[in-house]
Design a protein around this motif. Structure first.
Motif, PDB file in Angstrom:
ATOM      1  N   GLU A 137       0.793  -1.215   0.114  1.00 50.65           N
ATOM      2  CA  GLU A 137      -0.152   0.027   0.023  1.00 50.65           C
ATOM      3  C   GLU A 137       0.870   1.387  -0.080  1.00 50.65           C
ATOM      4  N   LYS A 138       2.027   1.149   0.371  1.00 55.70           N
ATOM      5  CA  LYS A 138       2.910   2.505   0.578  1.00 55.70           C
ATOM      6  C   LYS A 138       3.602   2.637  -0.632  1.00 55.70           C
ATOM      7  N   ARG A 139       3.586   1.664  -1.821  1.00 58.73           N
ATOM      8  CA  ARG A 139       4.362   1.875  -2.930  1.00 58.73           C
ATOM      9  C   ARG A 139       3.607   1.932  -4.199  1.00 58.73           C
ATOM     10  N   VAL A 140       2.193   2.196  -4.123  1.00 55.35           N
ATOM     11  CA  VAL A 140       1.392   2.249  -5.306  1.00 55.35           C
ATOM     12  C   VAL A 140       1.703   3.262  -6.147  1.00 55.35           C
ATOM     13  N   GLU A 141       1.961   2.957  -7.392  1.00 55.26           N
ATOM     14  CA  GLU A 141       2.586   3.868  -8.360  1.00 55.26           C
ATOM     15  C   GLU A 141       1.587   4.098  -9.591  1.00 55.26           C
ATOM     16  N   GLY A 142       0.745   3.191 -10.037  1.00 59.03           N
ATOM     17  CA  GLY A 142      -0.154   3.328 -10.960  1.00 59.03           C
ATOM     18  C   GLY A 142      -0.956   2.151 -11.293  1.00 59.03           C
ATOM     19  N   MET A 143      -1.939   2.306 -12.068  1.00 61.15           N
ATOM     20  CA  MET A 143      -3.135   1.180 -11.980  1.00 61.15           C
ATOM     21  C   MET A 143      -3.906   1.639 -13.369  1.00 61.15           C
ATOM     22  N   TRP A 144      -3.988   0.126 -14.172  1.00 57.79           N
ATOM     23  CA  TRP A 144      -4.726   0.377 -15.340  1.00 57.79           C
ATOM     24  C   TRP A 144      -5.666  -0.872 -15.630  1.00 57.79           C
ATOM     25  N   LEU A 145      -6.315  -0.898 -16.716  1.00 54.60           N
ATOM     26  CA  LEU A 145      -7.228  -1.894 -16.930  1.00 54.60           C
ATOM     27  C   LEU A 145      -6.886  -2.355 -18.230  1.00 54.60           C
ATOM     28  N   ASP A 146      -6.725  -3.998 -18.458  1.00 54.70           N
ATOM     29  CA  ASP A 146      -6.670  -4.288 -19.847  1.00 54.70           C
ATOM     30  C   ASP A 146      -8.328  -5.068 -19.868  1.00 54.70           C
ATOM     31  N   LEU A 147      -8.622  -4.658 -21.453  1.00 57.05           N
ATOM     32  CA  LEU A 147      -9.914  -5.596 -21.719  1.00 57.05           C
ATOM     33  C   LEU A 147      -9.405  -6.193 -22.790  1.00 57.05           C
ATOM     34  N   ILE A 148      -9.439  -7.572 -22.591  1.00 60.06           N
ATOM     35  CA  ILE A 148      -8.834  -8.534 -23.473  1.00 60.06           C
ATOM     36  C   ILE A 148      -9.811  -9.386 -24.389  1.00 60.06           C
ATOM     37  N   PHE A 149      -9.723  -9.077 -25.719  1.00 59.31           N
ATOM     38  CA  PHE A 149     -10.635  -9.866 -26.572  1.00 59.31           C
ATOM     39  C   PHE A 149     -10.315 -10.963 -27.287  1.00 59.31           C
ATOM     40  N   GLU A 150     -11.111 -12.065 -26.798  1.00 60.95           N
ATOM     41  CA  GLU A 150     -10.778 -13.494 -27.211  1.00 60.95           C
ATOM     42  C   GLU A 150     -11.537 -13.764 -28.583  1.00 60.95           C
ATOM     43  N   GLY A 151     -10.801 -14.209 -29.610  1.00 59.70           N
ATOM     44  CA  GLY A 151     -11.397 -14.596 -30.774  1.00 59.70           C
ATOM     45  C   GLY A 151     -12.272 -13.351 -31.438  1.00 59.70           C
ATOM     46  N   PRO A 152     -11.489 -12.331 -31.725  1.00 62.32           N
ATOM     47  CA  PRO A 152     -12.261 -10.927 -32.367  1.00 62.32           C
ATOM     48  C   PRO A 152     -12.355 -11.026 -33.698  1.00 62.32           C
ATOM     49  N   GLU A 153     -11.879 -12.169 -34.578  1.00 57.65           N
ATOM     50  CA  GLU A 153     -11.922 -11.887 -36.169  1.00 57.65           C
ATOM     51  C   GLU A 153     -13.318 -11.538 -36.313  1.00 57.65           C
ATOM     52  N   MET A 154     -13.314 -10.903 -37.586  1.00 59.81           N
ATOM     53  CA  MET A 154     -14.681 -10.424 -38.212  1.00 59.81           C
ATOM     54  C   MET A 154     -15.795 -10.219 -37.441  1.00 59.81           C
ATOM     55  N   ASN A 155     -15.551  -9.077 -36.709  1.00 61.89           N
ATOM     56  CA  ASN A 155     -16.354  -8.697 -35.566  1.00 61.89           C
ATOM     57  C   ASN A 155     -16.334  -7.190 -35.420  1.00 61.89           C
ATOM     58  N   GLU A 156     -17.379  -6.721 -34.868  1.00 58.10           N
ATOM     59  CA  GLU A 156     -17.591  -5.274 -34.521  1.00 58.10           C
ATOM     60  C   GLU A 156     -17.887  -5.104 -33.024  1.00 58.10           C
ATOM     61  N   VAL A 157     -17.109  -4.497 -32.365  1.00 56.44           N
ATOM     62  CA  VAL A 157     -17.471  -4.562 -30.763  1.00 56.44           C
ATOM     63  C   VAL A 157     -17.492  -2.972 -30.583  1.00 56.44           C
ATOM     64  N   ILE A 158     -18.650  -2.549 -30.050  1.00 53.63           N
ATOM     65  CA  ILE A 158     -18.736  -1.133 -29.472  1.00 53.63           C
ATOM     66  C   ILE A 158     -18.787  -1.028 -27.957  1.00 53.63           C
ATOM     67  N   LEU A 159     -18.149  -0.295 -27.390  1.00 56.43           N
ATOM     68  CA  LEU A 159     -18.109  -0.109 -25.980  1.00 56.43           C
ATOM     69  C   LEU A 159     -18.708   1.181 -25.735  1.00 56.43           C
ATOM     70  N   ARG A 160     -20.154   1.213 -25.479  1.00 63.44           N
ATOM     71  CA  ARG A 160     -20.793   2.239 -25.305  1.00 63.44           C
ATOM     72  C   ARG A 160     -20.540   3.295 -24.049  1.00 63.44           C
ATOM     73  N   ASP A 161     -19.771   2.497 -23.120  1.00 57.57           N
ATOM     74  CA  ASP A 161     -19.665   3.102 -21.818  1.00 57.57           C
ATOM     75  C   ASP A 161     -18.400   2.315 -21.157  1.00 57.57           C
ATOM     76  N   LEU A 162     -17.746   2.936 -20.476  1.00 58.33           N
ATOM     77  CA  LEU A 162     -16.982   2.253 -19.421  1.00 58.33           C
ATOM     78  C   LEU A 162     -16.716   3.306 -18.502  1.00 58.33           C
ATOM     79  N   THR A 163     -17.062   2.768 -16.964  1.00 50.68           N
ATOM     80  CA  THR A 163     -16.873   3.684 -15.788  1.00 50.68           C
ATOM     81  C   THR A 163     -16.085   2.761 -14.758  1.00 50.68           C
ATOM     82  N   PHE A 164     -15.588   3.477 -13.810  1.00 49.84           N
ATOM     83  CA  PHE A 164     -14.704   2.758 -12.547  1.00 49.84           C
ATOM     84  C   PHE A 164     -15.273   3.495 -11.288  1.00 49.84           C
ATOM     85  N   SER A 165     -15.038   2.680 -10.172  1.00 44.06           N
ATOM     86  CA  SER A 165     -15.331   3.201  -8.874  1.00 44.06           C
ATOM     87  C   SER A 165     -14.669   2.461  -8.078  1.00 44.06           C
TER      88      SER A 165
END
Length: 258
Positions: A223-251
């Motif tokens: 807890e004393k050394r937290v420097e950064g945070m990020w989220l990865d969204l990993i898409f499995e089998g994305p070929e020939m596809n359209e993906v729309i992320l209408r929203d993304l929120t964090f709390s």
């Protein structure tokens, strides 16, 4: 320097005068001479066409989610909540065609893949649906895909790390549309000193509410050394596809103590 007289009051005065004029003409219409009535009808029709144009545009634009909107449902005890810029406001560069192996869209989002030949496009779009709260969305189009991974990384701001402890729950919530089913995994990464904690959750795409929670109690977070945070969204089998992320929120919320 010439003084600019306030356009506000002058515009209001002109609009009031125009309204009084047309109100008077409507009152006089029953007794108006036919040639004059015909002229006024022609002018009124021209005015109505312009008013209809204005109303059409105004009603369409005012029905859209407001740019910069940070409102979204969040836990009552959340001590931090956030919507990334990509879903909050227009970006200087709205899209990328033939996305390279590492490409940033805005200051916070980066798309990663290892395709030798990219047939991937990424574009910020304006949300138009009545149900949308976020002003903008993200559309990912994948045609031929010959790589082994495709992921979207979203950097969380410094406020998310301030006071972060193993007592916290991090919640990510999204709205996803896709042409055909695929799996999407969410991986939370927390860098603390030389180490990085990772927690992976699969997005429940068939659920009414697409949300995942990351419980930091099960990590070895320093807890004393937290420097950064990020989220990865990993898409499995994305070929020939359209993906729309209408929203993304964090709390972020403190976990209940027992």
């Amino acid at each position: 320097m010439a003084r600019k007289w306030g356009g506000g009051w002058m515009r209001q005065a002109l609009q009031a005068a125009s309204l009084r004029r047309w109100s008077r003409l409507a009152t006089e219409a029953p007794g108006m001479a036919l040639p004059e009535l015909r002229n006024q009808r022609r002018a009124a029709r021209r005015l109505r066409a312009r008013l209809d144009d204005l109303l059409h545009v105004a009603e369409e634009r005012l029905a859209l989610p407001l740019t910069g909107n940070q409102a979204f449902p969040r836990p009552a005890d959340a001590d931090w909540a956030w919507r990334p810029e990509l879903w909050r406001g227009p970006l200087p560069q709205p899209g990328i065609a033939s996305v390279p192996e590492k490409a940033k869209l805005g200051a916070e989002a980066t798309l990663f893949h290892d395709c030798p030949r990219s047939e991937i496009t990424l574009r910020q779009i304006r949300n138009l649906r009545e149900a949308d709260v976020a002003p903008y969305g993200l559309r990912l189009d994948v045609f031929r895909f010959s790589g082994s991974y495709l992921s979207l990384a979203v950097d969380l701001p410094a406020e998310a790390c301030a006071g972060l402890s193993r007592r916290h729950l991090i919640r990510a919530q999204t709205i996803v549309e896709m042409e055909k089913p695929l799996e999407i995994f969410a991986r939370l990464n927390i860098r603390h000193g030389p180490n990085t904690e990772q927690i992976v959750r699969e997005l429940p795409l068939n659920a009414e509410e697409i949300a995942v929670e990351f419980d930091l109690a099960y990590t070895r977070l320093n807890e004393k050394r937290v420097e950064g945070m990020w989220l990865d969204l990993i898409f499995e089998g994305p070929e020939m596809n359209e993906v729309i992320l209408r929203d993304l929120t964090f709390s972020r919320s403190p976990r209940a103590q027992f």
